[in-house]
Design a protein around this motif. Structure first.
Motif, mmCIF file in Angstrom:
data_model
loop_
_atom_site.group_PDB
_atom_site.id
_atom_site.type_symbol
_atom_site.label_atom_id
_atom_site.label_comp_id
_atom_site.label_asym_id
_atom_site.label_seq_id
_atom_site.Cartn_x
_atom_site.Cartn_y
_atom_site.Cartn_z
ATOM 1 N N VAL A 189 -35.535 -38.729 38.904
ATOM 2 C CA VAL A 189 -35.058 -37.561 39.731
ATOM 3 C C VAL A 189 -34.088 -36.506 39.468
ATOM 4 O O VAL A 189 -34.014 -35.290 39.573
ATOM 5 N N MET A 190 -32.825 -36.854 38.872
ATOM 6 C CA MET A 190 -31.531 -36.816 38.439
ATOM 7 C C MET A 190 -31.947 -35.283 37.776
ATOM 8 O O MET A 190 -31.638 -34.138 37.907
ATOM 9 N N GLU A 191 -32.688 -35.518 37.114
ATOM 10 C CA GLU A 191 -33.200 -34.634 35.390
ATOM 11 C C GLU A 191 -34.316 -33.387 36.214
ATOM 12 O O GLU A 191 -33.852 -31.832 35.493
ATOM 13 N N ASP A 192 -34.462 -33.245 37.136
ATOM 14 C CA ASP A 192 -35.602 -32.256 38.319
ATOM 15 C C ASP A 192 -34.539 -31.243 39.116
ATOM 16 O O ASP A 192 -35.030 -31.071 39.911
ATOM 17 N N THR A 193 -33.226 -32.314 39.365
ATOM 18 C CA THR A 193 -32.133 -31.378 40.219
ATOM 19 C C THR A 193 -31.665 -30.291 39.171
ATOM 20 O O THR A 193 -31.916 -29.957 38.200
ATOM 21 N N ILE A 194 -31.434 -29.865 40.451
ATOM 22 C CA ILE A 194 -30.158 -27.771 40.145
ATOM 23 C C ILE A 194 -29.052 -28.038 38.662
ATOM 24 O O ILE A 194 -29.398 -27.627 38.481
ATOM 25 N N ASP A 195 -29.023 -29.655 38.880
ATOM 26 C CA ASP A 195 -27.754 -30.002 38.096
ATOM 27 C C ASP A 195 -28.393 -30.061 36.314
ATOM 28 O O ASP A 195 -28.033 -29.156 35.677
ATOM 29 N N PHE A 196 -29.790 -30.350 36.378
ATOM 30 C CA PHE A 196 -29.762 -30.776 34.751
ATOM 31 C C PHE A 196 -31.223 -30.548 34.690
ATOM 32 O O PHE A 196 -31.866 -30.390 33.567
ATOM 33 N N VAL A 197 -32.550 -29.767 35.884
ATOM 34 C CA VAL A 197 -33.392 -28.671 35.080
ATOM 35 C C VAL A 197 -33.794 -28.152 33.939
ATOM 36 O O VAL A 197 -32.466 -27.587 34.200
ATOM 37 N N GLY A 198 -34.655 -27.731 33.943
ATOM 38 C CA GLY A 198 -34.946 -27.781 32.420
ATOM 39 C C GLY A 198 -34.259 -27.631 31.751
ATOM 40 O O GLY A 198 -33.642 -26.745 31.275
ATOM 41 N N GLY A 199 -33.376 -28.802 31.372
ATOM 42 C CA GLY A 199 -32.410 -29.064 30.597
ATOM 43 C C GLY A 199 -31.060 -28.486 31.053
ATOM 44 O O GLY A 199 -30.038 -28.326 29.417
ATOM 45 N N ARG A 200 -30.735 -27.996 31.510
ATOM 46 C CA ARG A 200 -29.021 -27.312 32.181
ATOM 47 C C ARG A 200 -28.039 -28.284 31.733
ATOM 48 O O ARG A 200 -28.449 -29.752 32.107
ATOM 49 N N ASN A 201 -27.110 -28.171 31.442
ATOM 50 C CA ASN A 201 -26.122 -29.293 30.784
ATOM 51 C C ASN A 201 -26.213 -30.262 30.452
ATOM 52 O O ASN A 201 -26.224 -31.117 30.315
ATOM 53 N N PRO A 202 -26.187 -29.733 29.369
ATOM 54 C CA PRO A 202 -26.829 -30.989 27.963
ATOM 55 C C PRO A 202 -25.622 -31.494 27.912
ATOM 56 O O PRO A 202 -25.151 -31.228 27.895
ATOM 57 N N SER A 203 -26.512 -32.530 26.991
ATOM 58 C CA SER A 203 -24.512 -33.975 26.900
ATOM 59 C C SER A 203 -23.601 -32.989 25.308
ATOM 60 O O SER A 203 -24.489 -32.149 24.837
ATOM 61 N N ARG A 204 -22.417 -33.242 25.898
ATOM 62 C CA ARG A 204 -21.395 -32.242 24.628
ATOM 63 C C ARG A 204 -20.505 -32.986 25.208
ATOM 64 O O ARG A 204 -19.809 -33.558 26.366
ATOM 65 N N THR A 205 -19.583 -32.760 23.862
ATOM 66 C CA THR A 205 -17.952 -34.082 23.792
ATOM 67 C C THR A 205 -17.112 -33.075 24.310
ATOM 68 O O THR A 205 -17.128 -31.753 24.597
ATOM 69 N N ALA A 206 -16.504 -33.512 26.243
ATOM 70 C CA ALA A 206 -15.531 -32.460 26.510
ATOM 71 C C ALA A 206 -14.116 -33.147 26.460
ATOM 72 O O ALA A 206 -13.988 -34.166 26.003
ATOM 73 N N PRO A 207 -13.061 -32.075 26.332
ATOM 74 C CA PRO A 207 -12.024 -32.160 26.094
ATOM 75 C C PRO A 207 -11.191 -32.545 26.837
ATOM 76 O O PRO A 207 -10.511 -33.802 27.015
ATOM 77 N N SER A 208 -11.580 -33.224 28.555
ATOM 78 C CA SER A 208 -10.926 -33.999 28.821
ATOM 79 C C SER A 208 -11.834 -34.066 30.302
ATOM 80 O O SER A 208 -12.794 -33.076 30.781
ATOM 81 N N THR A 209 -11.928 -35.456 31.329
ATOM 82 C CA THR A 209 -12.444 -35.147 32.174
ATOM 83 C C THR A 209 -11.762 -34.848 33.527
ATOM 84 O O THR A 209 -12.328 -35.800 35.000
ATOM 85 N N LEU A 210 -10.582 -35.417 33.531
ATOM 86 C CA LEU A 210 -9.165 -35.345 35.004
ATOM 87 C C LEU A 210 -10.031 -33.425 35.659
ATOM 88 O O LEU A 210 -9.292 -32.510 35.017
ATOM 89 N N PRO A 211 -9.744 -34.086 36.404
ATOM 90 C CA PRO A 211 -10.162 -32.630 37.376
ATOM 91 C C PRO A 211 -8.862 -32.195 37.782
ATOM 92 O O PRO A 211 -8.225 -32.193 37.354
ATOM 93 N N GLU A 212 -8.703 -30.830 38.417
ATOM 94 C CA GLU A 212 -7.977 -30.088 38.777
ATOM 95 C C GLU A 212 -8.273 -30.263 40.265
ATOM 96 O O GLU A 212 -8.467 -29.614 40.685
ATOM 97 N N PHE A 213 -6.895 -30.899 41.133
ATOM 98 C CA PHE A 213 -6.600 -30.418 42.731
ATOM 99 C C PHE A 213 -5.778 -29.188 43.057
ATOM 100 O O PHE A 213 -5.583 -28.712 42.539
ATOM 101 N N LYS A 214 -6.316 -29.213 44.537
ATOM 102 C CA LYS A 214 -5.881 -27.894 44.689
ATOM 103 C C LYS A 214 -5.971 -28.624 46.622
ATOM 104 O O LYS A 214 -6.636 -29.131 46.757
ATOM 105 N N VAL A 215 -4.716 -28.871 47.043
ATOM 106 C CA VAL A 215 -4.498 -29.400 48.085
ATOM 107 C C VAL A 215 -4.180 -28.521 49.374
ATOM 108 O O VAL A 215 -3.244 -27.512 49.304
ATOM 109 N N ILE A 216 -5.150 -27.998 50.511
ATOM 110 C CA ILE A 216 -4.782 -26.940 51.352
ATOM 111 C C ILE A 216 -4.600 -27.605 52.334
ATOM 112 O O ILE A 216 -4.950 -28.467 53.386
ATOM 113 N N ARG A 217 -3.574 -26.756 52.898
ATOM 114 C CA ARG A 217 -3.293 -27.445 55.266
ATOM 115 C C ARG A 217 -4.092 -26.369 55.426
ATOM 116 O O ARG A 217 -3.817 -25.114 55.520
ATOM 117 N N ASN A 218 -4.479 -26.593 55.924
ATOM 118 C CA ASN A 218 -5.725 -25.918 56.726
ATOM 119 C C ASN A 218 -5.086 -25.058 58.216
ATOM 120 O O ASN A 218 -3.584 -25.376 58.711
#
Length: 894
Positions: free
Chosen positions: A286-315
């Motif tokens: 099911v995952m492989e048919d979603t927009i994230d991975f369909v047709g082999g999109r975003n194949p496996s690769r080594t990531a230099p870091s998985t740390l997210p970049e956070f931005k905090v916004i006050r409305n």
């Protein structure tokens, strides 16, 4: 000019609530960007909420990367805190982002789920959900981490449900704990994968001392007796599935369909929620048919870091907006000028929240102030702004003059000081971008930049000048393009204006209605409907709308709540004063001698949950060729099974689907049974068909309207099938064009033993006795062999780890989690220690029984502080006493 695009434009806008999040959240080069987390305004400010949230998402990003086999992790994450929270140096100030359009929301507990995170999802396999709900208590109280495991792992499973539309693979409410497998030929625990190992155990704590022994087969069901649970071994060779148990070390992946890898191989026949909703497909497929991975999109690769970049916004809700409307005859002739006016009207009615200071500028060769900056307080001020919109076109085109006039209005605002830290100013220029008279756009760029004004553009067809779009880009604005070809591309121009809208929209229908014809239909809503809105494409006669409330009250054009605008081509019926839920009937009549494009939507204080029932299609263009199949039935249920002499009578229920997906009414149902699960799963048509002649109640030839409960009772006279003890049932809906819907979920019918079954065909019985309880059942075990005597079941060692008692059966050498129950797990730690002490004194079953007896006795005195209707643990079930979801770690019904 062809106006087909106008209705497409409004359809996109009206459906924005559902689709806004989808295009902004993207996975590119294995990194998610555009993820928005919003904190509800009612959440009490706490210094630890944001750090704990960041920590949980950081851990989730790391584990998500592993679980997806190096194909996805979080990148940019925007956290939106309420305006009521204290301003901090690290908080960026921004015009309001819509809380309801966030992907993850931080809010107080939902009564149904308490403080357990959950996903609000419509149950459509492979489709993104509405949001992930997390409570502050879950982030701040580590007790919840003890209950559900590591936050990073747990939130990864919630992300999987939200983003990819995959679901629980453990037994949830209404799902059996065990089933008879066609793959192994044995009774199996409902799980994925089948490589997950464990021990089945019977517990009866209604007596003292409690009964604690191996499970036996119940001849009435051919499954384990009631009271059996599946205890998962603490150490596994299996590595999947996370959707079955997310807090077991080593189970780090999702099930897939790779037969060469049994440790991750999907169990398609397990009767869990995921298989029901996703038609037996593996989570990974099911995952492989979603927009994230369909047709082999975003194949496996080594990531230099998985740390997210956070931005905090006050409305910041102090938004000043000026609509700058092109009314020039030289560039907006004829019908195109009407489009510009309708777009302006739509912004005023749909996207500008109460509290916004809004004004209108109209320009041709010169610019004029059509409406001064006015604070929107309700319908009256909106109507004043609508009345200010010019309905005539004239003169040449000087976009620069319109932009300059808008900047001046923002600068001269007396309602608030625009350029303080907590204020924002925006221009929404509605034009095709073509200009032929000074001042030009190039003449006013410096004024826009120097005053930090953001310019947005709604691009009307006909122009080809790039200058206005360049100004939009320089100022940090956005472009909404309208195409004469009937296509529209919605970026995010309305984000800053939607935050405080009172109503959420849901599109009812979008269609072409032929000349002098009527469209009639119905919708069922479980929420109150506040607004019913119909828009049409062509002047000059209005469409006529009639609305009938669930109680039968008719609302026509003569009602005070009925508002129609010829110039804006819209009918609005205000139903805020009608406190009713249920089925609403409507009809839309086109009195024009040419076809009209119609868009219908409803608005509610909640996210409207509706089902649509088309009563008569009239003459709708495009419906003559029916290629849309009926919707899939996912809630087929065995309501009752009884014996009638040598036959079996079965009662089934399900929710009716529609002729076209879930719209309208299907023609008939095709109901089939089989002794083989795989036969119905892979080759439905080869099953034995149940015809109307076999029905004792109900019919398969005249389905009810979509969403209505169906019930049929039929008689099975196939004695070979009956003597097997159980068989499988599924059905499909068929429409009037002969299109077949997808096969429904497959249910099992368990046939109770009757006097017609020869006793000699049954296995030998064994008797198990205690001082207070004696039962005779047919033996069996999780591996299909004869169950061992109770005296042979022993526990050779025990260890206490993180408040969870784990046992190692001497026959397998694998650990087995025992106690623990949601919030009771922490509160009953002392009772767990009692077990450990008791059982450490003995390696025989006597010690185990005594220890568990002490534990269960103590647990009867330890009641949870909160009720958790659902659990992410393995082998969950419903406690008959209080409807509380339990887990295998509970060791029985407490």
């Amino acid at each position: 000019m062809e106006l087909g695009g106008l209705m497409s434009f409004f359809l996109v806008l009206s459906a924005w609530k559902l689709e806004l999040a989808t295009p902004t959240l993207t996975l590119d080069n294995n990194v998610y960007s555009g993820l928005v987390v919003a904190v509800h305004e009612d959440v009490t400010e706490d210094d630890q909420v944001i750090p704990r949230l960041k920590d949980a998402l950081t851990k989730s990003s790391e584990f998500l990367y592993k679980a997806t086999r190096q194909r996805a992790h979080f990148g940019e994450i925007v956290i939106v805190v309420p305006e009521s929270w204290t301003s901090r140096a690290e908080y960026q100030i921004q015009t309001p982002l819509n809380y309801d359009d966030a992907h993850i929301i931080i809010e107080g507990p939902n009564p149904e789920y308490s403080n357990r995170p959950y996903v609000n999802h419509d149950g459509q396999c492979g489709q993104q959900g509405n949001f992930i709900h997390i409570t502050p208590a879950y982030l701040l109280d580590d007790t919840y981490q003890d209950l559900y495991g590591d936050r990073g792992r747990y939130l990864t499973t919630q992300w999987a449900t939200y983003r990819w539309g995959v679901f629980e693979e453990y037994p949830t409410a209404g799902v059996v704990d065990f089933y008879l497998s066609n793959v192994t030929g044995k009774v199996e625990a409902t799980r994925c994968s089948l490589s997950i190992t464990g021990t089945t155990l019977y517990i009866d704590d209604s007596v003292f001392p409690p009964i604690f022994r191996p499970c036996l087969i119940d001849p009435n069901t051919a499954l384990y007796e009631e009271g059996c649970v599946f205890l998962i071994d603490a150490y596994q060779y299996a590595t999947a599935s996370l959707m079955y148990i997310q807090d077991l070390e080593g189970v780090d992946y999702f099930c897939d369909s790779d037969a060469s890898s049994p440790h991750t191989l999907h169990n398609s026949e397990a009767p869990n929620r995921h298989n029901t909703l996703c038609n037996g497909r593996s989570v990974w497929d099911v995952m492989e048919d979603t927009i994230d991975f369909v047709g082999g999109r975003n194949p496996s690769r080594t990531a230099p870091s998985t740390l997210p970049e956070f931005k905090v916004i006050r409305n910041n809700s102090d938004v000043n907006v000026v609509l700058v409307l092109d009314i020039s005859a030289s560039t907006l002739p004829g019908e195109t000028s009407m489009i510009a006016r309708q777009v302006a009207a739509y912004y005023i009615t749909e996207f500008l929240p109460n509290g916004t200071q809004a004004g209108v500028v109209a320009f041709s060769d010169l610019a004029t102030e059509a409406a001064p900056l006015t604070t929107i307080t309700g319908n009256e001020t909106r109507e004043l702004l609508l009345a200010s919109l010019p309905d005539q076109v004239y003169g040449a085109t000087s976009i620069g003059s319109g932009v300059m006039k808008g900047v001046q209005m923002l600068m001269n605002s007396s309602v608030s000081q625009l350029y303080k830290e907590n204020s924002s100013g925006r221009l929404v220029v509605i034009s095709n971008g073509e200009e032929n008279q000074a001042p030009y756009i190039s003449d006013v760029i410096d004024d826009v930049i120097n005053n930090s004004v953001v310019v947005d553009m709604v691009k009307i067809p006909g122009g080809h000048d790039q200058a206005l779009e360049d100004l939009v880009q320089i100022s940090g604005g956005n472009v909404l393009s309208y195409s004469s070809l009937g296509m529209s591309t919605l970026e995010h121009i309305a984000d800053p204006y939607k935050a405080n809208l009172a109503y959420k929209s849901s599109t009812v229908a979008n269609f072409t209605l032929s000349e002098n014809s009527t469209y009639s239909g119905a919708l069922t809503s479980h929420d109150r409907i506040s607004i019913f809105e119909v828009r049409w494409s062509k002047c000059c006669r209005p469409v006529l709308v009639q609305l009938t409330t669930p109680s039968g009250q008719k609302i026509t054009s003569s009602a005070n709540s009925y508002h129609s605008s010829y110039s804006d081509r819209i009918v609005v019926i205000d139903t805020q004063s009608i406190d009713e839920t249920g089925t609403w009937h409507y009809s839309v009549h086109n009195s024009l001698d040419q076809e009209q494009e119609i868009n219908m939507l409803i608005k509610s204080g909640q996210n409207p949950q509706i089902s649509k029932l088309v009563e008569s299609n009239a003459d709708l263009r495009g419906l003559q060729s029916d290629v849309t199949t009926p919707g899939r039935i996912v809630d087929l249920t065995v309501a009752n099974v009884s014996n009638a002499n040598d036959d079996v009578i079965v009662t089934l229920t399900w929710s009716a689907t529609g002729d076209d997906i879930h719209n309208g009414t299907a023609k008939e149902y095709d109901l089939r049974i089989s002794s083989n699960y795989s036969e119905l799963f892979f080759n439905f048509s080869s099953g034995k068909r149940i015809n109307d002649s076999s029905l004792l109640e109900g019919t398969l030839l005249s389905p009810k309207p979509s969403g209505t409960e169906e019930t049929v009772k039929f008689q099975v006279q196939d004695h070979d099938l009956i003597h097997l003890g159980l068989f499988y049932v599924a059905l499909v809906a068929v429409d009037y064009a002969g299109n077949l819907g997808e096969r429904s979920n497959i249910v099992v019918v368990e046939v109770a033993a009757s006097t017609t079954v020869e006793i000699s065909t049954l296995p030998k019985t064994s008797t198990y006795s205690t001082t207070q309880h004696t039962t005779t059942l047919y033996p069996g075990s999780s591996d299909g062999t004869t169950a061992a005597d109770a005296s042979s079941f022993s526990i050779s060692s025990m260890s206490l780890t993180s408040g969870t008692l784990k046992t190692t059966p001497s026959t397998t050498g694998a650990e087995t989690d025992l106690p623990g129950d949601n919030e009771e797990q922490a509160s009953s730690l002392s009772s767990v220690i009692v077990i450990a002490i008791a059982v450490l004194l003995s390696t025989a079953v006597v010690g185990a029984v005594i220890g568990l007896s002490i534990y269960l006795l103590v647990r009867h005195k330890s009641k949870p502080n909160e009720v958790f209707p659902k659990s992410e643990k393995s082998s969950t079930w419903i406690d008959d006493n209080n409807d509380t979801m339990r887990t295998v770690e509970d060791i029985g019904h407490i």
